[in-house]
Design a protein around this motif. Sequence first.
Motif, PDB file in Angstrom:
ATOM      1  N   PRO A   1       1.049  -1.295  -0.639  1.00 35.67           N
ATOM      2  CA  PRO A   1      -0.352   0.314  -0.024  1.00 35.67           C
ATOM      3  C   PRO A   1       0.624   1.132  -0.061  1.00 35.67           C
ATOM      4  CG  PRO A   1       0.217  -1.014   2.113  1.00 35.67           C
ATOM      5  CD  PRO A   1       0.777  -1.827   1.302  1.00 35.67           C
ATOM      6  N   LEU A   2       0.000   2.702  -0.528  1.00 37.55           N
ATOM      7  CA  LEU A   2       0.713   3.534  -0.501  1.00 37.55           C
ATOM      8  C   LEU A   2       0.015   4.799   0.329  1.00 37.55           C
ATOM      9  CD1 LEU A   2       1.189   3.952  -4.760  1.00 37.55           C
ATOM     10  CD2 LEU A   2       3.412   3.231  -2.711  1.00 37.55           C
ATOM     11  N   VAL A   3       1.036   4.701   1.277  1.00 35.79           N
ATOM     12  CA  VAL A   3      -0.881   6.008   2.079  1.00 35.79           C
ATOM     13  C   VAL A   3       1.156   6.611   2.800  1.00 35.79           C
ATOM     14  CG1 VAL A   3      -2.233   4.961   2.099  1.00 35.79           C
ATOM     15  CG2 VAL A   3      -1.270   4.319   4.504  1.00 35.79           C
ATOM     16  N   PRO A   4       0.967   7.978   3.659  1.00 35.69           N
ATOM     17  CA  PRO A   4      -0.540   8.679   3.079  1.00 35.69           C
ATOM     18  C   PRO A   4      -0.458   9.846   1.981  1.00 35.69           C
ATOM     19  CG  PRO A   4       0.826   9.775   4.933  1.00 35.69           C
ATOM     20  CD  PRO A   4       1.332   8.047   4.577  1.00 35.69           C
ATOM     21  N   PHE A   5       1.026   8.791   0.929  1.00 28.01           N
ATOM     22  CA  PHE A   5       1.271   9.437   0.270  1.00 28.01           C
ATOM     23  C   PHE A   5       2.075   8.787  -1.014  1.00 28.01           C
ATOM     24  CE2 PHE A   5       5.417  10.613   1.931  1.00 28.01           C
ATOM     25  CZ  PHE A   5       6.059  10.289   1.328  1.00 28.01           C
ATOM     26  N   SER A   6       2.075   8.725  -2.489  1.00 24.33           N
ATOM     27  CA  SER A   6       2.011   8.111  -3.055  1.00 24.33           C
ATOM     28  C   SER A   6       3.401   8.306  -3.880  1.00 24.33           C
ATOM     29  CB  SER A   6       1.138   7.755  -4.068  1.00 24.33           C
ATOM     30  OG  SER A   6       1.269   8.848  -5.259  1.00 24.33           O
ATOM     31  N   ASN A   7       4.318   7.472  -4.222  1.00 22.66           N
ATOM     32  CA  ASN A   7       5.295   7.944  -5.234  1.00 22.66           C
ATOM     33  C   ASN A   7       6.402   8.616  -4.316  1.00 22.66           C
ATOM     34  OD1 ASN A   7       7.463   8.979  -8.095  1.00 22.66           O
ATOM     35  ND2 ASN A   7       6.347   7.271  -8.475  1.00 22.66           N
ATOM     36  N   ARG A   8       7.122  10.393  -4.836  1.00 21.94           N
ATOM     37  CA  ARG A   8       7.513  11.531  -4.718  1.00 21.94           C
ATOM     38  C   ARG A   8       7.946  12.670  -3.856  1.00 21.94           C
ATOM     39  NH1 ARG A   8       9.914   7.353  -8.446  1.00 21.94           N
ATOM     40  NH2 ARG A   8      11.976   6.876  -7.778  1.00 21.94           N
TER      41      ARG A   8
ATOM     42  N   LEU B   1      14.258  11.176   4.341  1.00 24.52           N
ATOM     43  CA  LEU B   1      14.251  10.027   3.136  1.00 24.52           C
ATOM     44  C   LEU B   1      14.861   8.660   2.804  1.00 24.52           C
ATOM     45  CD1 LEU B   1      17.023  13.160   1.298  1.00 24.52           C
ATOM     46  CD2 LEU B   1      14.405  13.125   1.591  1.00 24.52           C
ATOM     47  N   ASN B   2      13.945   7.875   2.821  1.00 24.57           N
ATOM     48  CA  ASN B   2      13.336   7.053   3.152  1.00 24.57           C
ATOM     49  C   ASN B   2      14.464   5.704   1.843  1.00 24.57           C
ATOM     50  OD1 ASN B   2      11.574   7.677   1.349  1.00 24.57           O
ATOM     51  ND2 ASN B   2      10.024   6.419   2.921  1.00 24.57           N
ATOM     52  N   MET B   3      14.426   5.644   1.608  1.00 25.11           N
ATOM     53  CA  MET B   3      15.493   4.648   0.321  1.00 25.11           C
ATOM     54  C   MET B   3      16.999   5.135  -0.020  1.00 25.11           C
ATOM     55  SD  MET B   3      13.613   3.560  -3.618  1.00 25.11           S
ATOM     56  CE  MET B   3      12.432   2.568  -2.502  1.00 25.11           C
ATOM     57  N   GLY B   4      17.439   3.909   0.294  1.00 22.88           N
ATOM     58  CA  GLY B   4      18.796   4.369   0.253  1.00 22.88           C
ATOM     59  C   GLY B   4      18.899   4.885  -2.286  1.00 22.88           C
ATOM     60  N   GLY B   5      19.448   6.001  -2.192  1.00 26.26           N
ATOM     61  CA  GLY B   5      20.488   6.536  -3.434  1.00 26.26           C
ATOM     62  C   GLY B   5      18.924   6.924  -4.103  1.00 26.26           C
ATOM     63  N   CYS B   6      17.607   7.387  -3.364  1.00 22.48           N
ATOM     64  CA  CYS B   6      17.004   8.299  -3.684  1.00 22.48           C
ATOM     65  C   CYS B   6      16.945   9.662  -3.008  1.00 22.48           C
ATOM     66  CB  CYS B   6      15.644   7.422  -3.932  1.00 22.48           C
ATOM     67  SG  CYS B   6      14.340   8.630  -3.947  1.00 22.48           S
ATOM     68  N   PRO B   7      17.095  10.677  -3.602  1.00 28.66           N
ATOM     69  CA  PRO B   7      17.302  12.320  -2.912  1.00 28.66           C
ATOM     70  C   PRO B   7      15.516  12.917  -2.083  1.00 28.66           C
ATOM     71  CG  PRO B   7      17.211  12.718  -5.260  1.00 28.66           C
ATOM     72  CD  PRO B   7      17.391  10.801  -4.786  1.00 28.66           C
ATOM     73  N   HIS B   8      15.066  11.841  -2.189  1.00 25.99           N
ATOM     74  CA  HIS B   8      13.204  11.973  -1.910  1.00 25.99           C
ATOM     75  C   HIS B   8      12.977  11.303  -1.009  1.00 25.99           C
ATOM     76  CE1 HIS B   8      13.829  14.883  -5.801  1.00 25.99           C
ATOM     77  NE2 HIS B   8      13.882  13.609  -6.112  1.00 25.99           N
ATOM     78  N   ALA B   9      11.677  11.542  -0.671  1.00 28.78           N
ATOM     79  CA  ALA B   9      10.962  10.805   0.478  1.00 28.78           C
ATOM     80  C   ALA B   9      10.012   9.813  -0.430  1.00 28.78           C
ATOM     81  CB  ALA B   9       9.969  11.886   0.692  1.00 28.78           C
ATOM     82  N   ILE B  10       9.381   8.480  -0.493  1.00 32.74           N
ATOM     83  CA  ILE B  10       9.041   7.784  -1.631  1.00 32.74           C
ATOM     84  C   ILE B  10       8.031   6.518  -1.227  1.00 32.74           C
ATOM     85  CG2 ILE B  10      11.518   6.423  -1.252  1.00 32.74           C
ATOM     86  CD1 ILE B  10      10.093   5.974  -4.629  1.00 32.74           C
TER      87      ILE B  10
ATOM     88  N   PRO C   1      16.362  14.234 -13.977  1.00 29.31           N
ATOM     89  CA  PRO C   1      17.105  13.518 -13.557  1.00 29.31           C
ATOM     90  C   PRO C   1      16.432  12.402 -12.147  1.00 29.31           C
ATOM     91  CG  PRO C   1      19.239  14.758 -14.666  1.00 29.31           C
ATOM     92  CD  PRO C   1      16.906  15.400 -14.158  1.00 29.31           C
ATOM     93  N   THR C   2      15.969  13.189 -11.066  1.00 26.09           N
ATOM     94  CA  THR C   2      15.787  12.353 -10.519  1.00 26.09           C
ATOM     95  C   THR C   2      14.429  11.510  -9.914  1.00 26.09           C
ATOM     96  OG1 THR C   2      15.008  14.377  -8.789  1.00 26.09           O
ATOM     97  CG2 THR C   2      17.234  13.709  -8.671  1.00 26.09           C
TER      98      THR C   2
ATOM     99  N   THR D   1      10.039  -2.447 -23.620  1.00 26.29           N
ATOM    100  CA  THR D   1      10.003  -1.019 -22.955  1.00 26.29           C
ATOM    101  C   THR D   1      10.332  -0.843 -21.871  1.00 26.29           C
ATOM    102  OG1 THR D   1       7.447  -1.174 -24.031  1.00 26.29           O
ATOM    103  CG2 THR D   1       7.400   0.293 -22.316  1.00 26.29           C
ATOM    104  N   VAL D   2      10.918   0.071 -21.323  1.00 29.27           N
ATOM    105  CA  VAL D   2      11.420   0.322 -20.029  1.00 29.27           C
ATOM    106  C   VAL D   2      11.152   2.187 -19.773  1.00 29.27           C
ATOM    107  CG1 VAL D   2      13.975   1.085 -18.778  1.00 29.27           C
ATOM    108  CG2 VAL D   2      13.388  -0.659 -20.996  1.00 29.27           C
ATOM    109  N   LEU D   3      10.389   2.292 -18.589  1.00 28.12           N
ATOM    110  CA  LEU D   3      10.159   3.346 -17.949  1.00 28.12           C
ATOM    111  C   LEU D   3       9.622   3.146 -16.683  1.00 28.12           C
ATOM    112  CD1 LEU D   3       6.210   4.117 -19.028  1.00 28.12           C
ATOM    113  CD2 LEU D   3       7.387   2.040 -18.859  1.00 28.12           C
ATOM    114  N   ASP D   4       9.562   4.376 -15.879  1.00 29.10           N
ATOM    115  CA  ASP D   4       8.753   4.551 -15.109  1.00 29.10           C
ATOM    116  C   ASP D   4       8.432   6.244 -14.626  1.00 29.10           C
ATOM    117  OD1 ASP D   4       8.685   5.380 -11.665  1.00 29.10           O
ATOM    118  OD2 ASP D   4      11.101   5.118 -11.745  1.00 29.10           O
ATOM    119  N   ASN D   5       7.212   6.359 -14.783  1.00 29.84           N
ATOM    120  CA  ASN D   5       6.648   7.495 -15.517  1.00 29.84           C
ATOM    121  C   ASN D   5       5.355   7.466 -14.674  1.00 29.84           C
ATOM    122  OD1 ASN D   5       8.616   7.070 -17.780  1.00 29.84           O
ATOM    123  ND2 ASN D   5       8.238   9.807 -17.621  1.00 29.84           N
ATOM    124  N   GLY D   6       4.330   8.958 -14.677  1.00 28.72           N
ATOM    125  CA  GLY D   6       3.309   9.276 -14.529  1.00 28.72           C
ATOM    126  C   GLY D   6       2.044   9.402 -15.532  1.00 28.72           C
TER     127      GLY D   6
END
Length: 303
Positions: free
Chosen positions: A64-71, A88-97, A189-190, A214-219
């Motif tokens: 589940p994604l709560v109380p927000f999704s993605n970054r 910041l809760n994932m190694g290598g990611c400069p954002h909260a996720i 890039p992030t 197909t390679v992607l990570d998009n909204g």
Amino acid sequence: MDPETDADILTLRRGSVECLLSPRQGGSIARLTWQGPDGPVNLLRPASDWALHNGSAGDMGCFPLVPFSNRIAAGYFQFNGEDVRLPLNMGGCPHAIHGHGWEAAWTAQDIGNGTARMVHRHKADSGWPWRYCAEQTITVEEDGLTVAITLTNEDRRTMPAGIGLHPYFPKPPGTRLTACVDGVWLNDPTVLPAQHAPLPDAWAFPDGVDMDATVLDNGFTGWDGQAALAWPSLGLRLSVETAGPFGHLVIYAPQGEDYLCVEPVSHMTDAVNRGADPTAGLRTLRPDESLTGTMRLRIAPLA
């Protein structure tokens, strides 16, 4: 340890469908299996035996994604005049996720007749300065399952809110994904949304896209809440049907992996930093107000 005898793993069954839940690993669905005429078929990427006992939500089939999704950019936003700084809760990611429900142990309740409810209560802290309660009700059906997810503001203050689900689907050769979307956010890039664009031919999901290369990570925007995965090598079609606030879709198809994610979410990435833009999808919940959505997965022969 066999999941049947593991107190940390719940097993739900109905007809030809079996579902394993792992409440302590982020309120996750660990496995979802359909017994077809030619043998068992995984409808979600199955957690390994090692992951069932040692892994995290990211190793499961869906979380589940709560109380927000993605970054959320750099884990920072302002809300009602308050500066909010999230870890910041994932190694290598400069954002909260992905919020933090996926990192918490949930409590299983009301288990029986192919259904279980998982509950997570959050006390206001540096991870999220509002109290809330999140609930998931998982119901196994003859041809799949339904997940109902609810987020309730238990604080005395209004809070920003979002919900979503992060399923990992198998990607056998020839997998084709169809979804009615009308645009896409191109990333910086992030992996934050930088520019909204019409769908390129390579991502024309309303017509169906072959996912082999197909390679992607998009909204994606303008989603009608329906999607389908065609698995021609198995002669099967898995449909994703949602109800509620899920007007945005995140598609994550990493290079070289045998899975992809088709994530129903209530808002775009970093919606809390989009001001009053109504298309961002951010909700605000008054005290005791809730946000609810459902996702149903159904397996059927490929027509």
